[in-house]
Motif scaffolding. Structure first.
Motif, PDB file in Angstrom:
ATOM      1  N   ASP A 413       0.831  -1.203   0.000  1.00 31.22           N
ATOM      2  CA  ASP A 413       0.000   0.000   0.000  1.00 31.22           C
ATOM      3  C   ASP A 413       0.870   1.260   0.000  1.00 31.22           C
ATOM      4  O   ASP A 413       0.584   2.237  -0.698  1.00 31.22           O
ATOM      5  N   LEU A 414       1.954   1.230   0.779  1.00 30.17           N
ATOM      6  CA  LEU A 414       2.868   2.369   0.824  1.00 30.17           C
ATOM      7  C   LEU A 414       3.537   2.598  -0.526  1.00 30.17           C
ATOM      8  O   LEU A 414       3.626   3.745  -1.006  1.00 30.17           O
ATOM      9  N   LEU A 415       3.997   1.533  -1.165  1.00 32.87           N
ATOM     10  CA  LEU A 415       4.644   1.675  -2.470  1.00 32.87           C
ATOM     11  C   LEU A 415       3.671   2.205  -3.519  1.00 32.87           C
ATOM     12  O   LEU A 415       4.030   3.057  -4.347  1.00 32.87           O
ATOM     13  N   ALA A 416       2.432   1.717  -3.493  1.00 33.26           N
ATOM     14  CA  ALA A 416       1.427   2.232  -4.423  1.00 33.26           C
ATOM     15  C   ALA A 416       1.201   3.722  -4.198  1.00 33.26           C
ATOM     16  O   ALA A 416       1.080   4.507  -5.149  1.00 33.26           O
ATOM     17  N   GLY A 417       1.172   4.145  -2.918  1.00 35.19           N
ATOM     18  CA  GLY A 417       0.998   5.558  -2.610  1.00 35.19           C
ATOM     19  C   GLY A 417       2.167   6.409  -3.067  1.00 35.19           C
ATOM     20  O   GLY A 417       1.982   7.545  -3.542  1.00 35.19           O
ATOM     21  N   LEU A 418       3.384   5.899  -2.949  1.00 38.15           N
ATOM     22  CA  LEU A 418       4.562   6.641  -3.410  1.00 38.15           C
ATOM     23  C   LEU A 418       4.493   6.913  -4.905  1.00 38.15           C
ATOM     24  O   LEU A 418       4.852   7.986  -5.383  1.00 38.15           O
ATOM     25  N   ARG A 419       4.021   5.923  -5.640  1.00 37.67           N
ATOM     26  CA  ARG A 419       3.880   6.106  -7.088  1.00 37.67           C
ATOM     27  C   ARG A 419       2.849   7.175  -7.413  1.00 37.67           C
ATOM     28  O   ARG A 419       3.095   8.086  -8.213  1.00 37.67           O
ATOM     29  N   GLU A 420       1.690   7.047  -6.791  1.00 39.99           N
ATOM     30  CA  GLU A 420       0.586   7.935  -7.131  1.00 39.99           C
ATOM     31  C   GLU A 420       0.790   9.349  -6.596  1.00 39.99           C
ATOM     32  O   GLU A 420       0.526  10.338  -7.283  1.00 39.99           O
TER      33      GLU A 420
END
Length: 475
Positions: A413-420
């Motif tokens: 979830d954190l990695l997805a947020g970093l991308r977005e």
């Protein structure tokens, strides 16, 4: 083991654990990161954290316990080639080179000549793990403690490792298996002990206990697939070699765009980690060019500017080896913010604590030294340290391996947020194909140091043929 309690600075790491490992049987310890699995397993070797107060009773056959750690590099001498190390162990048991090759074969290392001539850091994580298993087999272990033995391995190698552990158990060796991989536990375990906060919360026959174990939250939802942003990273005609001229990569070409996730998959030893290390400046023995915003990056991180170092960060598979064992974890994360961001000490400590909290690690834990954290906790701390530099490109090497379901969900979830949110571009090196499917826009499959397939996750992964190989692998 009866009523084992291990306490450090008034905090119980293990509290009243009892279990029994029998010849030719598998007892599995399962539970979230930090639940006490590794502390319990190490007790069979008579190993405890510094300053530990230990009560209870542990009885083991003298000198007959082998250990396969979650971070296998910690069990290998970095200054000695693998062959020299294994031959020394074989001589102690009255054997020679033939016995070394037999042990490597039993541990599923298909090309012993290549492995024997390398230093540990020149092996993939999966290869290191199998060398450590070969060490234990050479030493004649009657009891084997295996801490996440299938972590960081491709599907086919994992199946073979399960088969090898099964074969070892059939020879009368008792196995204590520490694992987050419930599929592997279901296949191997006779008995299961579930730990939570250092206490046994369930124990009994594997089928009964596992039927009641909650697998945790589902995987994080796929990130929104957006149109490509500007190109951030480029790899052109990259040929890499290990010392001695052994080829590792051949003619690799890649590009990575802002906010994009590129999955790198392939069997252990296929070149995935070497490629990631070339990008990060950790492996400089290569020909070709790595570019950031179209400008060539120096091959070695020693020759890169502070801005370039901050822009491309690497999260190591072997998290324990990447930390200084004598300094608090939060201090090391803060130090990264000082060196890469130019933050003052007070600001850097605030950044460190915020990032560590985001990956689910409280200050009470991260104010301690790395040895006080579990493998999964250290992996999350390593991610926080990489983020302290506010990178534009993040190379993640098996960062979901060794994580329980809840921690894995947090990290994805954190990695997805970093991308977005921040437009961070990700290079995700992983054998966790479900995680790759969740995050990756594109997948590159490596085999023998070459990219043999590249495309969207469904196309690239279905075309590689792992499901067929998995069914055919011996168990």
């Amino acid at each position: 083991m009866e009523g084992l309690r291990v306490e450090v600075a008034g905090r119980p790491l293990v509290d009243g654990v009892s279990l029994c490992v029998l010849p030719g049987r598998v007892t599995a310890l399962v539970g979230a990161s930090g639940s006490g699995k590794t502390t319990t397993g190490l007790a069979l070797l008579g190993e405890y954290p510094d300053g530990a107060r230990v009560t209870g009773r542990v009885d083991v056959p003298a000198g007959a316990v082998g250990y396969v750690p979650q971070h296998p590099a910690t069990a290998l001498n970095p200054a000695r080639r693998v062959g020299a190390l294994l031959r020394d162990i074989a001589r102690l048991r009255g054997g020679g080179s033939a016995r070394v090759r037999e042990a490597l074969g039993r541990a599923q290392l298909a090309d012993p000549d290549e492995v024997l001539g390398r230093y540990p850091h020149q092996l993939s994580g999966g290869q290191q793990q199998r060398v450590v298993l070969a060490q234990a087999l050479l030493a004649g272990a009657r009891v084997l403690v295996a801490d996440e033995p299938t972590t960081g391995q491709d599907v086919l190698t994992k199946r073979r490792m399960v088969g090898e552990l099964s074969a070892v158990v059939r020879q009368g060796v008792g196995l204590l298996l520490l694992s987050h991989d419930l599929d592997v536990v279901r296949e191997l375990a006779d008995e299961v002990v579930v730990l939570d906060g250092g206490r046994v919360v369930a124990a009994g026959p594997a089928a009964r206990v596992l039927a009641a174990v909650d697998g945790g939250p589902p995987a994080a939802p796929p990130a929104v697939r957006r149109s490509r942003g500007p190109r951030v990273l480029g790899v052109e005609a990259l040929d890499a070699a290990h010392p001695g001229g052994v080829g590792a990569l051949h003619g690799v070409r890649l590009d990575l765009h802002r906010g994009e996730c590129l999955g790198l998959v392939g069997r252990s030893g296929s070149g995935k980690t070497t490629l990631g290390r070339c990008v990060a400046g950790l492996h400089h023995r290569y020909r070709g060019v790595v570019t950031l915003d179209g400008r060539p990056l120096a091959r070695s991180l020693r020759d890169r500017s502070r801005a370039e170092l901050a822009a491309v960060q690497y999260v190591f598979q072997d998290a324990l080896a990447s930390f200084d064992g004598h300094r608090a974890v939060e201090e090391q994360v803060a130090r990264a913010a000082v060196r890469l961001r130019g933050a003052d000490r007070h600001e850097a400590l605030g950044v460190a604590r915020r990032l560590l909290a985001e990956v689910g690690l409280p200050t009470a834990l991260t104010a301690r030294r790395p040895a006080a954290l579990s493998g999964g906790e250290l992996q999350r701390a390593a991610l926080a340290r990489a983020l302290a530099g506010a990178p534009r490109v993040l190379v993640c090497d098996e960062i979901t391996s060794g994580l329980d379901a809840a921690s894995r969900h947090t990290v994805l979830d954190l990695l997805a947020g970093l991308r977005e949110r921040d437009g961070v571009a990700l290079v995700m090196i992983s054998h966790d194909l479900d995680a790759v499917r969740v995050l990756a826009d594109r997948v590159a499959v490596l085999d023998g140091g070459r990219i043999v397939r590249q495309g969207g996750p469904a196309e690239a992964l279905s075309g590689y043929g792992w499901p067929r190989e998995e069914r055919e692998a011996p168990t």
